[in-house]
Design a protein around this motif. Sequence first.
Motif, PDB file in Angstrom:
ATOM      1  N   ALA A  75       6.905  10.779 -19.776  1.00 33.57           N
ATOM      2  CA  ALA A  75       6.802  11.442 -18.468  1.00 33.57           C
ATOM      3  C   ALA A  75       5.914  10.624 -17.541  1.00 33.57           C
ATOM      4  N   TYR A  76       4.805  10.127 -18.059  1.00 32.20           N
ATOM      5  CA  TYR A  76       3.911   9.288 -17.250  1.00 32.20           C
ATOM      6  C   TYR A  76       4.666   8.058 -16.752  1.00 32.20           C
ATOM      7  N   LEU A  77       5.412   7.436 -17.636  1.00 31.84           N
ATOM      8  CA  LEU A  77       6.190   6.248 -17.270  1.00 31.84           C
ATOM      9  C   LEU A  77       7.185   6.578 -16.158  1.00 31.84           C
ATOM     10  N   GLY A  78       7.953   7.635 -16.326  1.00 34.26           N
ATOM     11  CA  GLY A  78       8.965   7.992 -15.338  1.00 34.26           C
ATOM     12  C   GLY A  78       8.387   8.316 -13.977  1.00 34.26           C
ATOM     13  N   PHE A  79       7.346   9.131 -13.959  1.00 35.30           N
ATOM     14  CA  PHE A  79       6.778   9.537 -12.677  1.00 35.30           C
ATOM     15  C   PHE A  79       5.960   8.414 -12.049  1.00 35.30           C
ATOM     16  N   SER A  80       5.392   7.555 -12.862  1.00 41.91           N
ATOM     17  CA  SER A  80       4.674   6.404 -12.333  1.00 41.91           C
ATOM     18  C   SER A  80       5.636   5.443 -11.642  1.00 41.91           C
ATOM     19  N   VAL A  81       6.786   5.230 -12.238  1.00 41.74           N
ATOM     20  CA  VAL A  81       7.790   4.364 -11.620  1.00 41.74           C
ATOM     21  C   VAL A  81       8.331   5.009 -10.337  1.00 41.74           C
ATOM     22  N   ALA A  82       8.620   6.316 -10.396  1.00 42.41           N
ATOM     23  CA  ALA A  82       9.218   6.994  -9.243  1.00 42.41           C
ATOM     24  C   ALA A  82       8.250   7.148  -8.070  1.00 42.41           C
ATOM     25  N   PHE A  83       6.984   7.435  -8.349  1.00 39.39           N
ATOM     26  CA  PHE A  83       6.024   7.709  -7.283  1.00 39.39           C
ATOM     27  C   PHE A  83       5.041   6.568  -7.032  1.00 39.39           C
ATOM     28  N   GLY A  84       5.037   5.555  -7.890  1.00 39.82           N
ATOM     29  CA  GLY A  84       4.042   4.488  -7.782  1.00 39.82           C
ATOM     30  C   GLY A  84       4.032   3.778  -6.440  1.00 39.82           C
ATOM     31  N   HIS A  85       5.199   3.409  -5.951  1.00 37.60           N
ATOM     32  CA  HIS A  85       5.276   2.664  -4.689  1.00 37.60           C
ATOM     33  C   HIS A  85       4.739   3.499  -3.526  1.00 37.60           C
ATOM     34  N   SER A  86       5.130   4.763  -3.463  1.00 44.80           N
ATOM     35  CA  SER A  86       4.659   5.598  -2.351  1.00 44.80           C
ATOM     36  C   SER A  86       3.164   5.887  -2.476  1.00 44.80           C
ATOM     37  N   LEU A  87       2.647   5.948  -3.700  1.00 45.11           N
ATOM     38  CA  LEU A  87       1.208   6.143  -3.875  1.00 45.11           C
ATOM     39  C   LEU A  87       0.431   4.910  -3.420  1.00 45.11           C
ATOM     40  N   VAL A  88       0.947   3.730  -3.721  1.00 47.24           N
ATOM     41  CA  VAL A  88       0.310   2.490  -3.248  1.00 47.24           C
ATOM     42  C   VAL A  88       0.352   2.436  -1.720  1.00 47.24           C
ATOM     43  N   ARG A  89       1.491   2.793  -1.128  1.00 44.81           N
ATOM     44  CA  ARG A  89       1.611   2.805   0.334  1.00 44.81           C
ATOM     45  C   ARG A  89       0.639   3.818   0.958  1.00 44.81           C
ATOM     46  N   TRP A  90       0.522   4.996   0.349  1.00 46.16           N
ATOM     47  CA  TRP A  90      -0.405   6.033   0.823  1.00 46.16           C
ATOM     48  C   TRP A  90      -1.840   5.500   0.846  1.00 46.16           C
ATOM     49  N   ALA A  91      -2.264   4.888  -0.259  1.00 40.23           N
ATOM     50  CA  ALA A  91      -3.628   4.343  -0.338  1.00 40.23           C
ATOM     51  C   ALA A  91      -3.807   3.179   0.629  1.00 40.23           C
ATOM     52  N   ASP A  92      -2.801   2.325   0.742  1.00 34.13           N
ATOM     53  CA  ASP A  92      -2.877   1.163   1.632  1.00 34.13           C
ATOM     54  C   ASP A  92      -3.069   1.608   3.084  1.00 34.13           C
ATOM     55  N   GLN A  93      -2.351   2.618   3.523  1.00 34.10           N
ATOM     56  CA  GLN A  93      -2.494   3.105   4.903  1.00 34.10           C
ATOM     57  C   GLN A  93      -3.913   3.600   5.165  1.00 34.10           C
ATOM     58  N   ARG A  94      -4.477   4.308   4.217  1.00 37.35           N
ATOM     59  CA  ARG A  94      -5.813   4.861   4.407  1.00 37.35           C
ATOM     60  C   ARG A  94      -6.892   3.783   4.411  1.00 37.35           C
ATOM     61  N   VAL A  95      -6.781   2.816   3.516  1.00 36.23           N
ATOM     62  CA  VAL A  95      -7.764   1.731   3.468  1.00 36.23           C
ATOM     63  C   VAL A  95      -7.618   0.837   4.702  1.00 36.23           C
ATOM     64  N   ALA A  96      -6.390   0.557   5.122  1.00 37.41           N
ATOM     65  CA  ALA A  96      -6.171  -0.263   6.323  1.00 37.41           C
ATOM     66  C   ALA A  96      -6.775   0.415   7.548  1.00 37.41           C
ATOM     67  N   HIS A  97      -6.618   1.718   7.651  1.00 39.22           N
ATOM     68  CA  HIS A  97      -7.167   2.456   8.789  1.00 39.22           C
ATOM     69  C   HIS A  97      -8.697   2.452   8.753  1.00 39.22           C
ATOM     70  N   ARG A  98      -9.241   2.677   7.585  1.00 37.12           N
ATOM     71  CA  ARG A  98     -10.707   2.809   7.460  1.00 37.12           C
ATOM     72  C   ARG A  98     -11.439   1.475   7.569  1.00 37.12           C
ATOM     73  N   PHE A  99     -10.887   0.429   6.975  1.00 33.69           N
ATOM     74  CA  PHE A  99     -11.622  -0.839   6.869  1.00 33.69           C
ATOM     75  C   PHE A  99     -11.056  -1.991   7.689  1.00 33.69           C
ATOM     76  N   ALA A 100      -9.839  -1.853   8.197  1.00 32.21           N
ATOM     77  CA  ALA A 100      -9.234  -2.989   8.893  1.00 32.21           C
ATOM     78  C   ALA A 100      -8.703  -2.624  10.267  1.00 32.21           C
ATOM     79  N   GLY A 101      -9.090  -1.487  10.795  1.00 30.27           N
ATOM     80  CA  GLY A 101      -8.660  -1.111  12.129  1.00 30.27           C
ATOM     81  C   GLY A 101      -7.180  -0.819  12.250  1.00 30.27           C
ATOM     82  N   GLY A 102      -6.552  -0.473  11.133  1.00 30.57           N
ATOM     83  CA  GLY A 102      -5.131  -0.166  11.160  1.00 30.57           C
ATOM     84  C   GLY A 102      -4.867   1.180  11.817  1.00 30.57           C
TER      85      GLY A 102
END
Length: 189
Positions: A75-102
């Motif tokens: 289950a971890y494998l399946g949901f990690s593959v299915a949601f991993g990309h969007s979770l990385v994008r979610w974190a990237d948007q927040r860090v870019a906004h907070r630390f890089a003026g995104g």
Amino acid sequence: MADISPLAIAIIVCEIGFWVMLAAGLAARYLLRWRRTSVVLLVGTPLLDLALLAFTVADLRGGGEATTVHGLGAAYLGFSVAFGHSLVRWADQRVAHRFAGGPPPVKPPRRGPEKVRYEWREWGKCLAGAAIACAAMALLSFVVASPAQTEALWGVGGWMMRLGVVTGIWLVAGPLWTTLANVRIRGLR
């Protein structure tokens, strides 16, 4: 204290490893400005999923009997593959906004047809995660080990049934609920 399964430890290590690689990738991108290094770290997060799958295969090949932990690993494998990309994008948007003026992070829609589409898309990821997990369990049950060895994965009350229940609950509580609420609101106007 009961013995902890080596596979349970592997799942915990993979989860911690995911967050460490995500944090390292984002730190390399926004704090150190090492774009290539950040891409390698972020793209490398699925390697943890492959390592977990390999560890699970080795455990069953060694004669182990599938347990709840093996189902959790699939289950971890399946949901990690299915949601991993969007979770990385979610974190990237927040860090870019907070630390890089995104730009401010994109928030999920709150209502209307956009909310309905969003809920169906998220449920589609859930369905994909469950399908990947079931495919991994089928692989474990019929290729790596024997069905008798892996009944905890596919038998009555097994992980495949649990994933079906979770997917059904998500369907009702997410996209169907939102769709019906949207139709009702549109009918009131």
